[in-house]
Design a protein around this motif. Structure first.
Motif, PDB file in Angstrom:
ATOM      1  N   GLN A 103       0.837  -1.197   0.000  1.00 21.56           N
ATOM      2  CA  GLN A 103       0.000   0.000   0.000  1.00 21.56           C
ATOM      3  C   GLN A 103       0.871   1.245   0.000  1.00 21.56           C
TER       4      GLN A 103
ATOM      5  N   ALA B 245       0.729   5.723   0.002  1.00 30.03           N
ATOM      6  CA  ALA B 245      -0.057   6.770   0.668  1.00 30.03           C
ATOM      7  C   ALA B 245      -1.066   7.445  -0.251  1.00 30.03           C
ATOM      8  N   ALA B 246      -0.734   7.596  -1.533  1.00 32.43           N
ATOM      9  CA  ALA B 246      -1.598   8.348  -2.439  1.00 32.43           C
ATOM     10  C   ALA B 246      -1.621   7.694  -3.813  1.00 32.43           C
TER      11      ALA B 246
ATOM     12  N   ALA C 227      -3.149   2.202  -3.803  1.00 31.18           N
ATOM     13  CA  ALA C 227      -3.500   3.276  -2.877  1.00 31.18           C
ATOM     14  C   ALA C 227      -4.999   3.504  -2.993  1.00 31.18           C
TER      15      ALA C 227
ATOM     16  N   ASP D  66       1.357   8.139  -5.985  1.00 34.59           N
ATOM     17  CA  ASP D  66       2.534   7.367  -5.593  1.00 34.59           C
ATOM     18  C   ASP D  66       2.593   6.026  -6.333  1.00 34.59           C
TER      19      ASP D  66
END
Length: 132
Positions: free
Chosen positions: A78, A80-81, A127, A84
Motif C-alpha cells: 500500500q 499513501a496516495a 492506494a 505514488d
C-alpha cells in the motif's frame, strides 16, 4: 492443536536481486549466517516473517519440488496516495523491472498496478482513491 500462520516463504531465482528489489519497497532482509547464498529473512509487523529461499535450496529441502515457469505469488504494498502508485511503477519499470499491469483506477476504489519481482512473482502496488 491450532497451527499459527506466521511465515511467508517466496522461492526466488537470484537471492541478491530479490533482496535488492524488496529493499526498494521498504523491506530489509538479513541473510542467514548458515546459508547466506540461499536464504534470507525479514521481520514484518504483527509477528509475520517473510523469507526468501533460492530455487536451489527449495529443490534440496522439498522432495519433488521444481520451480514454476512463472510466479504464482502476489504480494501487495500500500502507498499513501494514488499518484505514488504511478510514480513507483514508473521508477521500477524504468529501471528494468517487468510491468505486468500499468496503473489504473480499479472498480474497488483503489489505484492499482502490478510489477514482477526478479523471480516473476506479482507485486501489487495500490492506494485508496479519494472518496467521492
Amino acid at each position: 492443536m491450532q497451527p499459527t500462520f506466521n511465515v511467508l516463504d517466496i522461492a526466488v531465482t537470484d537471492l541478491g536481486a530479490a533482496i535488492d528489489f524488496y529493499r526498494r519497497l521498504g523491506l530489509e532482509f538479513v541473510r542467514d549466517q548458515y546459508m547466506p547464498d540461499d536464504h534470507a529473512g525479514c521481520d514484518l509487523p504483527n509477528g509475520l516473517h517473510l523469507m526468501l529461499d533460492t530455487d536451489d535450496l527449495r529443490t534440496k529441502t522439498t522432495a519433488g519440488w521444481t520451480a514454476p515457469a512463472s510466479g504464482r505469488t502476489f504480494l501487495a504494498f500500500q502507498l499513501a496516495a494514488p499518484a505514488d502508485v504511478d510514480t513507483l511503477y514508473a521508477e521500477l519499470t524504468a529501471d528494468g523491472v517487468t510491468g505486468l499491469q500499468e496503473p489504473f483506477d480499479a472498480p474497488w476504489a483503489m489505484r492499482y498496478a502490478t510489477v514482477a519481482d526478479p523471480a516473476g512473482n506479482g507485486i501489487d502496488l495500490y492506494a485508496n482513491l479519494p472518496a467521492g
